[in-house]
Design an enzyme around this catalytic site. Structure first.
Site, PDB file in Angstrom:
ATOM      1  N   TYR A   1       0.888  -1.159   0.000  1.00 40.86           N
ATOM      2  CA  TYR A   1       0.000   0.000   0.000  1.00 40.86           C
ATOM      3  C   TYR A   1       0.923   1.204   0.000  1.00 40.86           C
ATOM      4  O   TYR A   1       1.520   1.527   1.024  1.00 40.86           O
ATOM      5  CB  TYR A   1      -0.883   0.015   1.250  1.00 40.86           C
ATOM      6  CG  TYR A   1      -2.131  -0.822   1.181  1.00 40.86           C
ATOM      7  CD1 TYR A   1      -3.159  -0.507   0.300  1.00 40.86           C
ATOM      8  CD2 TYR A   1      -2.294  -1.920   2.027  1.00 40.86           C
ATOM      9  CE1 TYR A   1      -4.314  -1.259   0.253  1.00 40.86           C
ATOM     10  CE2 TYR A   1      -3.445  -2.685   1.995  1.00 40.86           C
ATOM     11  CZ  TYR A   1      -4.453  -2.351   1.107  1.00 40.86           C
ATOM     12  OH  TYR A   1      -5.596  -3.105   1.058  1.00 40.86           O
TER      13      TYR A   1
ATOM     14  N   LYS B   1      -1.836  -4.342  -9.032  1.00 39.03           N
ATOM     15  CA  LYS B   1      -3.058  -4.970  -8.515  1.00 39.03           C
ATOM     16  C   LYS B   1      -4.215  -3.960  -8.500  1.00 39.03           C
ATOM     17  O   LYS B   1      -4.048  -2.827  -8.070  1.00 39.03           O
ATOM     18  CB  LYS B   1      -2.827  -5.491  -7.103  1.00 39.03           C
ATOM     19  CG  LYS B   1      -4.020  -6.198  -6.484  1.00 39.03           C
ATOM     20  CD  LYS B   1      -3.670  -6.760  -5.117  1.00 39.03           C
ATOM     21  CE  LYS B   1      -4.836  -7.539  -4.513  1.00 39.03           C
ATOM     22  NZ  LYS B   1      -5.942  -6.658  -4.100  1.00 39.03           N
TER      23      LYS B   1
ATOM     24  N   THR C   1      -0.691  -2.295  -4.939  1.00 42.38           N
ATOM     25  CA  THR C   1      -2.134  -2.079  -4.926  1.00 42.38           C
ATOM     26  C   THR C   1      -2.432  -0.667  -5.389  1.00 42.38           C
ATOM     27  O   THR C   1      -2.029   0.311  -4.757  1.00 42.38           O
ATOM     28  CB  THR C   1      -2.706  -2.325  -3.516  1.00 42.38           C
ATOM     29  OG1 THR C   1      -2.641  -3.731  -3.252  1.00 42.38           O
ATOM     30  CG2 THR C   1      -4.147  -1.878  -3.429  1.00 42.38           C
TER      31      THR C   1
ATOM     32  N   HIS D   1     -10.704  -5.634  -5.397  1.00 39.30           N
ATOM     33  CA  HIS D   1     -10.447  -5.576  -3.948  1.00 39.30           C
ATOM     34  C   HIS D   1     -11.559  -6.299  -3.172  1.00 39.30           C
ATOM     35  O   HIS D   1     -11.925  -5.901  -2.071  1.00 39.30           O
ATOM     36  CB  HIS D   1     -10.343  -4.120  -3.494  1.00 39.30           C
ATOM     37  CG  HIS D   1      -9.291  -3.875  -2.451  1.00 39.30           C
ATOM     38  ND1 HIS D   1      -8.039  -3.389  -2.756  1.00 39.30           N
ATOM     39  CD2 HIS D   1      -9.294  -4.044  -1.108  1.00 39.30           C
ATOM     40  CE1 HIS D   1      -7.329  -3.261  -1.642  1.00 39.30           C
ATOM     41  NE2 HIS D   1      -8.077  -3.662  -0.628  1.00 39.30           N
TER      42      HIS D   1
END
Length: 367
Positions: A145, A240, A171, A264
């Site tokens: 993250y 992602k 992500t 997600h």
């Protein structure tokens, strides 16, 4: 049971007798405290996209082949040169201490036993190094993250590289948190610190809501960040959260070594498409340039089959793994992923496919 800061954690360590993965949710709800369970199970807004993720698999049917001379389907495959016993890995999932006292360490043990890949989260309950050690050398990915603070980013990436991570999952679909009503109803705040955040602040994560955690996240993520992460780590970088062919091509153009199709788990943009509904178009655009990983909604062996036949190279899942962790620790995690792979083998046999390559070339019919 273990109690920390008034929060009760499971200590279960046992194999599970599983009927199917969807049934695990109700069982896990009995032992995971309300706030923690809501955080794990919940989606955004009215959870339309969350529910569509699994329903979408009903939009296609598998065309079975007979007289195919198959008696022992083989599920072994590989990604980035890593040999796997199955095309199923774990999606990164935060704060696994909400489910079990051993948290990510037990997930690592169970996944290592199964012979596949665990994906660690930035917001894990246990540190990158401790989780890697628990996996005892088994391959792991690290999910970043991305923070506004590149000192923090580099610290995590360097630790992941040092302990042997095989790839970085960037992500890109969580620059802010989705509007998760279950967390609001439960007034949920993380009862436990997050080990990777504690490197910069003692007790970091504890007593905060998900919105406060995300406040430090980068709201600007650009194609240039892919190369920056590659330069720091020298590892493959997978983007992602891809949901469109256009973004897949941008990611590859930026140097991404893989594309990860995911919404997600329905936790971010509600009203967006089911992840499976965009998979085939994204895979077509990728055109085998890089591996395609897929998650969001996988609950059955037939889902694994349909995802691979639609262009995925690897599929991933999280919630059933976390429910298995709560119910049985490392053995529970192993039980979940082995059950799913055994279901998948049954589907392979009945569909007339011997290898993962056969599955990728299987015929599906759209409703």
């Amino acid at each position: 049971m273990t109690e920390i800061n008034g929060y009760t954690q499971s200590d279960n360590e046992k194999e599970l007798h599983i009927l199917n993965l969807p049934s695990l949710e109700a069982e896990a709800k009995k032992i995971i405290p309300t706030g923690g369970f809501g955080y794990i199970s919940g989606g955004s807004e009215d959870e339309w996209t969350l529910n569509e993720n699994t329903k979408a698999f009903n939009n296609v049917q598998i065309v079975p082949r007979v007289l195919s001379d198959i008696d022992d389907p083989q599920t072994d495959t590989s990604i980035f040169g890593i040999d796997l016993t199955m095309p199923i890995i774990t999606s990164p999932s935060a704060a696994q201490g909400l489910a079990h006292s051993q948290a990510e360490k037990d997930t690592a043990r169970g996944i290592a036993k199964a012979g596949t890949i665990m994906s660690q989260s930035t917001y894990a309950s246990t540190s990158i190094a401790d989780t890697a050690e628990a996996g005892n050398g088994a391959p792991q990915f690290f999910q970043l993250y991305m923070s506004k603070d590149w000192t923090f980013n580099e610290s995590l990436l360097n630790e992941a590289k040092r302990v042997g991570a095989k790839a970085i999952l960037l992500t890109a679909d969580a620059t802010v948190d989705g509007y998760r009503e279950s967390d609001i109803i439960n007034n949920f705040q993380f009862p436990l610190p997050m080990a990777n955040l504690e490197k910069f602040s003692s007790g970091a994560g504890k007593g905060k809501g998900i919105g406060e955690i995300y406040a430090a996240a980068a709201q600007k993520i650009s194609p240039d960040d892919v190369q920056r992460i590659k330069d720091i780590t020298g590892l493959p970088v997978v983007v992602k959260g891809v949901q469109s062919p256009e973004d897949a091509l941008i990611a590859i153009g930026a140097g991404a070594d893989g594309v990860y199709v995911s919404n997600h788990g329905g936790r971010q943009l509600n009203g967006g498409p089911a992840s499976f509904d965009v998979l085939a178009d994204v895979a077509k655009a990728v055109n085998h340039k890089v591996p395609v990983i897929f998650d969001s909604g996988i609950r059955r062996g037939s889902h694994v089959f349909k995802a691979l036949a639609s262009g995925a190279d690897i599929v991933a899942l999280a919630r059933p793994i976390i429910y298995g962790l709560a119910l049985g620790g490392a053995d529970g995690v192993y039980s979940v992923i082995e059950h799913l792979n055994n279901e998948f083998k049954t589907v392979m046999q009945l569909a007339g496919t011997k290898t993962i390559d056969d599955v990728k070339h299987a015929k599906l019919i759209k409703k």
